[in-house]
Design an enzyme around this catalytic site. Structure first.
Site, short mmCIF file in Angstrom:
data_model
loop_
_atom_site.label_atom_id
_atom_site.label_comp_id
_atom_site.label_asym_id
_atom_site.label_seq_id
_atom_site.Cartn_x
_atom_site.Cartn_y
_atom_site.Cartn_z
N THR A 46 0.79 -1.23 0.00
CA THR A 46 0.00 0.00 0.00
C THR A 46 0.83 1.28 0.00
OG1 THR A 46 -1.41 1.33 1.45
CG2 THR A 46 -0.19 -0.41 2.50
N GLU A 70 0.22 3.61 1.82
CA GLU A 70 0.34 4.06 3.21
C GLU A 70 1.75 3.84 3.75
OE1 GLU A 70 -1.86 5.39 5.84
OE2 GLU A 70 -2.71 6.14 3.99
N TYR A 118 -1.68 0.29 10.90
CA TYR A 118 -1.97 -0.36 9.61
C TYR A 118 -0.72 -0.33 8.72
CZ TYR A 118 -3.64 -0.88 4.81
OH TYR A 118 -3.79 -1.27 3.49
N LYS A 175 1.73 -3.37 7.41
CA LYS A 175 1.92 -3.62 5.97
C LYS A 175 3.40 -3.51 5.58
CE LYS A 175 -2.20 -4.35 4.01
NZ LYS A 175 -2.51 -5.39 3.03
P1 NAP Z 1 -11.51 -4.72 2.01
O1 NAP Z 1 -12.65 -4.43 1.11
O2 NAP Z 1 -11.48 -4.20 3.39
O3 NAP Z 1 -11.39 -6.34 2.07
C1 NAP Z 1 -10.60 -6.97 3.03
C2 NAP Z 1 -10.84 -8.46 2.94
O4 NAP Z 1 -10.03 -9.13 3.93
C3 NAP Z 1 -12.29 -8.89 3.25
O5 NAP Z 1 -12.63 -9.96 2.41
C4 NAP Z 1 -12.21 -9.38 4.69
O6 NAP Z 1 -13.20 -10.31 5.05
C5 NAP Z 1 -10.84 -10.05 4.64
N1 NAP Z 1 -10.25 -10.29 5.97
C6 NAP Z 1 -10.06 -9.38 6.96
N2 NAP Z 1 -9.48 -9.98 8.02
C7 NAP Z 1 -9.30 -11.28 7.69
C8 NAP Z 1 -8.76 -12.40 8.36
N3 NAP Z 1 -8.29 -12.31 9.60
N4 NAP Z 1 -8.71 -13.59 7.71
C9 NAP Z 1 -9.20 -13.71 6.45
N5 NAP Z 1 -9.75 -12.70 5.76
C10 NAP Z 1 -9.79 -11.49 6.37
O7 NAP Z 1 -10.14 -4.29 1.32
P2 NAP Z 1 -9.83 -3.91 -0.22
O8 NAP Z 1 -10.08 -2.48 -0.40
O9 NAP Z 1 -10.45 -4.92 -1.09
O10 NAP Z 1 -8.24 -4.08 -0.23
C11 NAP Z 1 -7.64 -5.33 -0.53
C12 NAP Z 1 -6.22 -5.36 0.02
O11 NAP Z 1 -5.47 -4.32 -0.60
C13 NAP Z 1 -6.10 -5.12 1.50
O12 NAP Z 1 -5.02 -5.90 1.96
C14 NAP Z 1 -5.75 -3.66 1.63
O13 NAP Z 1 -5.03 -3.42 2.82
C15 NAP Z 1 -4.90 -3.47 0.40
N6 NAP Z 1 -4.91 -2.13 -0.21
C16 NAP Z 1 -6.10 -1.54 -0.51
C17 NAP Z 1 -6.11 -0.30 -1.12
C18 NAP Z 1 -7.39 0.39 -1.49
O14 NAP Z 1 -7.35 1.60 -1.75
N7 NAP Z 1 -8.51 -0.32 -1.57
C19 NAP Z 1 -4.89 0.33 -1.43
C20 NAP Z 1 -3.70 -0.33 -1.13
C21 NAP Z 1 -3.73 -1.56 -0.54
P3 NAP Z 1 -14.66 -9.84 5.56
O15 NAP Z 1 -15.45 -9.55 4.31
O16 NAP Z 1 -15.13 -11.02 6.29
O17 NAP Z 1 -14.45 -8.62 6.42
O1 G4F Z 2 -10.76 6.52 2.58
P1 G4F Z 2 -9.78 6.48 3.67
O2 G4F Z 2 -10.19 5.86 4.95
O3 G4F Z 2 -8.50 5.78 3.06
P2 G4F Z 2 -6.96 5.74 3.51
O4 G4F Z 2 -6.79 6.07 4.93
O5 G4F Z 2 -6.20 6.54 2.52
O6 G4F Z 2 -6.64 4.17 3.34
C1 G4F Z 2 -7.07 3.46 2.20
O7 G4F Z 2 -6.10 3.56 1.19
C2 G4F Z 2 -4.83 2.95 1.52
C3 G4F Z 2 -3.89 3.18 0.33
O8 G4F Z 2 -3.26 4.42 0.48
C4 G4F Z 2 -5.06 1.47 1.78
F1 G4F Z 2 -3.87 0.88 2.04
C5 G4F Z 2 -6.02 1.31 2.94
O9 G4F Z 2 -6.28 -0.09 3.12
C6 G4F Z 2 -7.32 2.02 2.60
O10 G4F Z 2 -7.94 1.34 1.54
O11 G4F Z 2 -9.28 7.95 3.99
C7 G4F Z 2 -8.76 8.80 2.98
C8 G4F Z 2 -8.51 10.18 3.59
C9 G4F Z 2 -7.73 10.12 4.90
O12 G4F Z 2 -6.78 11.13 4.92
C10 G4F Z 2 -8.77 10.39 5.98
O13 G4F Z 2 -8.29 11.02 7.14
O14 G4F Z 2 -9.78 10.76 3.93
C11 G4F Z 2 -9.71 11.32 5.22
N1 G4F Z 2 -11.05 11.38 5.80
C12 G4F Z 2 -11.71 12.54 6.09
N2 G4F Z 2 -12.88 12.26 6.66
C13 G4F Z 2 -11.83 10.35 6.16
C14 G4F Z 2 -12.98 10.90 6.72
N3 G4F Z 2 -11.64 9.01 6.04
C15 G4F Z 2 -12.64 8.20 6.50
N4 G4F Z 2 -12.49 6.88 6.35
N5 G4F Z 2 -13.79 8.71 7.06
C16 G4F Z 2 -14.00 10.05 7.19
O15 G4F Z 2 -15.03 10.49 7.73
#
Ligand code: NAP
Ligand code: G4F
Length: 358
Positions: A133, A135, A157, A161
């Site tokens: 990520t 992050e 987090y 990671k």
């Molecule tokens: P997400 O929607 O939160 O999905 C997370 C998945 O992990 C869900 O299927 C969840 O199951 C499963 N999970 C959580 N804890 C677990 C455990 N202990 N054992 C087995 N499964 C578990 O996340 P996403 O947005 O698809 O992201 C996918 C991956 O990419 C994550 O690793 C995230 O950290 C990483 N990532 C995401 C972003 C982004 O912007 N989306 C960016 C960079 C990296 P449940 O459905 O049961 O909760």
């Molecule tokens: O949507 P966010 O919660 O995503 P964040 O923290 O960037 O993390 C996501 O992206 C990462 C990749 O860079 C992944 F690794 C991670 O698993 C996840 O998918 O927040 C985005 C921004 C942050 O700066 C947060 O402080 O939005 C700001 N924010 C402002 N108000 C909020 C809110 N975020 C959330 N979730 N809820 C709010 O009310």
């Protein structure tokens, strides 16, 4: 040709569901790990079961990343060609409340998979993808973050990671495993979890339009992110494992917008003009101009966004933007979805959802 077998952890999540569809379309047999849950948690993948073409090549297994036994047993049974480790406690804000749990799942969970591959002597057969990520960059050390930018994680987090990133590299280098990190910047979609900011906004606005809620409460609206579409990004996860050699890649759009911009553009997409007044915790958005016939639940000067300090994090990542030159060259990466297309897709989806629920 023999069908490839993929195992996806986190298959019930946003990326897992898109990746499963993508791989099934490529004729893979897809296995997914789902957790035991007290309520239904397969909404995002239910349509796969309903698809006759995919049904016979799609399998779910109960498991949990923190349970070495379950993970190892599943890998032993399937002997997958590719493992995509997408499972995580993926919410940065929540990780401050659950640091230990987040670390167990994201860090030790990753190790559990890598060590299973090694102990089962599948190093030559099974390729491993780690969902890394942006992050990791946290307090940014370079204007645009590339594979060479120094890491500076700012949350439990991100720290968990970081371990997962390094242990993936360690196993690659120590045991000659095909183990790669995809360092993905934020990616969203109509399937995004409801507590991440983009989806919180598109749902919040949809509820306001439909008279279900009257205001959306947010934290730091000045945070800057590089937002892409999850559907585009899962293709890159696959491409990372199709390379000649194992490596790490940044996937990003190289464009950056604030949370505030995202809110404005969502309203603008609906033909609604908002104005911002006040500063700091008193900053809020008011409805300035709208079509009264189209939006009968809205009122003139209605406050639709407020700041709530409970959504601020103990340590905030203010500013992320990627440099994906390497992926462009090696993976032939080109982001397909603009922020405007992403907003329209998410808004259309959520408007429909809450129009029905009204
Ligand atoms: P997400 O929607 O939160 O999905 C997370 C998945 O992990 C869900 O299927 C969840 O199951 C499963 N999970 C959580 N804890 C677990 C455990 N202990 N054992 C087995 N499964 C578990 O996340 P996403 O947005 O698809 O992201 C996918 C991956 O990419 C994550 O690793 C995230 O950290 C990483 N990532 C995401 C972003 C982004 O912007 N989306 C960016 C960079 C990296 P449940 O459905 O049961 O909760
Ligand atoms: O949507 P966010 O919660 O995503 P964040 O923290 O960037 O993390 C996501 O992206 C990462 C990749 O860079 C992944 F690794 C991670 O698993 C996840 O998918 O927040 C985005 C921004 C942050 O700066 C947060 O402080 O939005 C700001 N924010 C402002 N108000 C909020 C809110 N975020 C959330 N979730 N809820 C709010 O009310």
């Amino acid at each position: 040709m023999k069908k490839k077998k993929a195992l996806i952890t986190g298959i019930t999540g946003q990326d897992g569901s898109y990746l499963a569809e993508f791989l099934l379309k490529k004729n893979y047999t897809v296995h997914g790990i789902k957790r035991k849950s007290s309520s239904y948690n397969t909404d995002r993948i239910d349509q796969i079961y309903e698809n006759k073409k995919f049904k016979s090549r799609f399998f779910l297994h109960y498991g949990d990343l923190v349970d070495f036994g379950s993970i190892s047993e599943i890998i032993k049974e399937i002997k997958p060609d590719e493992i995509y480790n997408l499972a995580a406690q993926s919410h940065v804000g929540v990780s401050f409340k659950l640091p230990n749990y987040t670390t167990q799942v994201n860090a030790i969970g990753t190790l559990n998979i890598l060590d299973s591959i090694k102990k089962l002597k599948l190093e030559k057969k099974t390729k491993f993808y780690q969902a890394s990520t942006s992050e990791l960059f946290g307090e940014i050390q370079e204007k645009k973050q590339s594979e060479n930018t120094k890491f500076y994680p700012k949350s439990p987090y991100a720290s968990s990671k970081l371990f997962a990133y390094w242990i993936t590299k360690n196993y690659r280098e120590s045991y000659n495993m095909f183990a790669s990190n995809g360092i993905l910047f934020n990616h969203e979609s109509p399937r995004r979890g409801e507590t991440f900011v983009t989806r919180k906004i598109t749902i919040g606005i949809s509820k306001i339009i439909n008279g279900i809620d009257d205001c959306l409460y947010l934290g730091n609206i000045y945070a800057l992110r590089d937002w892409g579409h999850a559907k585009d990004y899962v293709e890159m996860c696959w491409k990372v494992l199709q390379c000649n050699k194992s490596d790490d890649f940044i996937i990003a759009t190289e464009k950056q917008y604030s949370v505030k911009f995202f809110i404005e553009k969502c309203f603008q997409y609906l033909g609604i003009k908002i104005v911002w007044v006040g500063k700091g915790l008193k900053e809020r958005a008011l409805i300035k101009k709208f079509d009264k016939q189209k939006y009968p639940k809205l009122k003139d000067r209605m406050v639709v966004v407020k700041i709530d300090k409970k959504y601020f994090r103990p340590n905030e990542v203010d500013n992320l933007i990627g440099n994906s030159t390497k992926a462009k060259k090696i993976l032939n990466w080109k982001p397909k979805t603009t922020i405007y297309k992403l907003i329209s897709e998410m808004m259309d989806n959520d408007l429909k959802l809450f129009n029905k629920k009204r």
